[in-house]
Design an enzyme around this catalytic site. Structure first.
Site, mmCIF file in Angstrom:
data_model
loop_
_atom_site.group_PDB
_atom_site.id
_atom_site.type_symbol
_atom_site.label_atom_id
_atom_site.label_comp_id
_atom_site.label_asym_id
_atom_site.label_seq_id
_atom_site.Cartn_x
_atom_site.Cartn_y
_atom_site.Cartn_z
ATOM 1 N N LYS A 1 0.807 -1.286 0.128
ATOM 2 C CA LYS A 1 -0.058 -0.011 0.048
ATOM 3 C C LYS A 1 0.728 1.249 0.058
ATOM 4 C CE LYS A 1 -3.767 -2.143 2.804
ATOM 5 N NZ LYS A 1 -4.834 -1.947 2.023
ATOM 6 N N ARG B 1 -9.867 -11.931 3.251
ATOM 7 C CA ARG B 1 -10.637 -13.212 2.824
ATOM 8 C C ARG B 1 -9.743 -14.626 3.072
ATOM 9 N NH1 ARG B 1 -11.647 -10.518 -2.860
ATOM 10 N NH2 ARG B 1 -11.193 -8.679 -1.626
#
Ligand code: BES
Ligand code: ZN
Ligand code: ZN
Length: 503
Positions: A277, A352
């Site tokens: 990021k 996830r």
């Protein structure tokens, strides 16, 4: 690693605070400020001694969350608190906001009073509960790492009600204190910097607190996770020098009325991994990426005190997500517990992966859960769609979704249901594995939920994506700057009221 951290650092300082909140029939002499709630329409309460025109002259119209201070010669400061448009039916959320507005307006005062006489459209128990929550949550501040605290503690809070309502209001206050404590615990855990709260330290904390909370706590370390075949959690952890932890919490009341499983994303820090990021403001907030796990822990920490009758099992899936020479690479294929293979096309879609192991484990319990709910700061797309006040809710079962929504309305942790549209499932296809960990460009919240849906074995399941609601950039009524603690009260209320969906 040579870093200086106090070994006695306490990641949950709010748990040491005790708030003295009391229902009374007569205004207390000790209060430094007294709130009077004023609607945007109708009569101004007599105690104010002024009419609408006089109040309008100083700009006070009763708008929701607005406040005006009126000093008095012969008593504590009056704080007029706007309720907004109540149209004769005041809601608990409006009243919670009003109590929070009082506490914000009187931020330098420690003993406050809320005069709730005349608010007859809300029952006394609810008044006690929501006023307490609003007051305690609004006075929250994360001061654990400051040399000097910045907050004046709320040392005394009285709620004035009609004499015959005192007992009911006090019962509500006691419940409100429990729920506020759960949310403040979740805030503490999330606000704690990642170095101060690794997955291992969170596990240690759960073990230390478990007995006093009526929870059984089991810790699965790296070796145990290898044994279990939790390839999602281990794959996300691969780049980290810190060990992962699966923290399993069990609440087992006698003669349980059902079994609920709660699964939380516990990314102690999300750097994105190899899909790194950028260093912008949003990514400075990625210590909050464990708020799902924090909400599960905090909600479960109050189940006994709230008298929950269902058995609840919590699965906190904890690790940080770091880049390094050992990190999972794009194109790597992970094997989730149970054997499903996943091609990692973006290491930043890590939540996830850890949740998948937790969901599979939840389905495998000897007493199968009647429902599974997971909670996760999962997708930026949820924030793009719903903003910072509303969490996304997706579910394969209407009864679970409705129960979650009912809890969310009670606690004012808003949710909005998005479709689990199976036509997007094909976006999760991989050329080499059973699944890809990312979908296409759009509907990112739905494709993330469809991914999770692959692991629930058809059991009734609900999913809360709290990416948008995890933080407040500024104090705003009951939300205090930093982690909002979103999900803790919601899950506690949901678990307490839980009814197994019809098979
Ligand atoms: N933790 C983030 C989601 C997030 C974003 C939470 C902003 C709070 C605020 C998550 O792990 C993530 O990075 N998701 C990606 C998924 C994408 C790569 C498919 C996202 O939303 O961009
Ligand atoms: Zn990520
Ligand atoms: Zn994340």
């Amino acid at each position: 690693m040579t870093v200086v951290i106090n070994p006695d650092f306490n990641p949950v300082p709010s748990r040491d605070l005790s708030h003295d909140v009391r229902a009374v029939a007569e205004p207390s002499a000790a209060a430094q400020a007294v709130a009077v709630a004023v609607s945007a329409e109708g009569d101004v309460p007599a105690i104010v001694g002024l009419n609408r025109e006089a109040l309008a002259a100083v700009g006070f119209t009763g708008a929701a969350g607005s406040t005006t201070l009126l000093p008095r010669q012969d008593g504590p400061v009056l704080v007029l608190v706007g309720l907004g448009d109540t149209k004769g039916s005041l809601t608990g959320a409006q009243l919670r906001d009003a109590a929070a507005a009082l506490v914000r307006a009187a931020s330098q005062l420690g003993t406050l009073e809320f005069d709730a006489r005349g608010l007859s459209t809300v029952d006394a128990r609810t008044i006690g509960e929501v006023v307490t929550e609003g007051a305690v949550l609004a006075r929250y501040r994360y001061d654990a790492l400051r040399s000097q605290p910045t907050t004046v503690p709320l040392t005394g809070f009285t709620l004035v009600v009609e004499a015959e309502q005192v007992a009911e209001a006090q019962a509500g206050i006691d419940r409100g204190l429990i729920l506020a404590r759960a949310m403040d615990t979740a805030r503490d855990l999330a606000n704690t910097p990642p170095r101060h709260l690794s997955a291992e330290k969170l596990g240690d904390l759960a073990v230390a607190l478990g007995p006093e909370l009526g929870l059984e706590v089991e810790i699965f370390d790296r070796a145990a996770l290898i044994e279990l075949g939790c390839g999602g959690l281990l794959g996300v952890n691969a780049g980290s020098v810190e060990e992962p932890r699966l923290i399993k919490l069990s609440y087992r009341p006698e003669n349980a009325t059902g079994h609920l499983a709660l699964v939380g994303k516990g990314i102690m820090y999300d750097s994105g991994g190899i899909s790194l990021k950028p260093s912008n403001a949003m990514h400075q907030a990625m210590k909050f990426d464990m708020m799902g796990a924090g909400a599960v822990f905090s909600a479960m920490s109050v189940l006994r005190d709230l008298g929950a009758t269902a058995a609840v099992t919590g699965w906190m899936m904890c690790t940080d997500n770091m880049p390094s020479g050992s990190a999972t690479k794009l194109g790597d294929v992970l094997t989730i517990r149970g054997g499903t293979t996943v091609e990692v096309k973006n290491t930043d879609a890590e939540g996830r992966l850890v949740l998948a192991d937790g969901l599979v484990l939840a389905t495998e319990e000897a007493v199968r859960p009647d429902a599974i709910v997971d909670i996760a700061t999962l997708t930026g797309a949820a924030m793009a769609a719903l903003g910072t006040r509303t969490a996304a809710l997706l579910a394969n079962n209407d009864a679970v979704a409705e129960q979650l929504q009912a809890a969310a309305v009670r606690t004012d942790e808003n949710t909005w249901r998005l479709p689990l549209d199976h036509r997007y499932r094909e976006q999760l296809k991989s050329n080499v594995a059973d699944l890809s960990n990312i979908g296409g460009e759009y509907a990112g919240t739905t494709t993330a939920a469809l991914f999770l849906n692959e692991f629930v074995d058809g059991l009734p399941w609900g999913h809360l994506d709290i990416a948008g609601t995890m933080k407040a950039d500024a104090d705003d009524l009951w939300r205090s700057t930093g982690s909002t603690g979103f999900g803790a009260r919601l899950l506690a209320e949901f678990a307490v009221a839980f009814e197994a969906p019809q098979k």
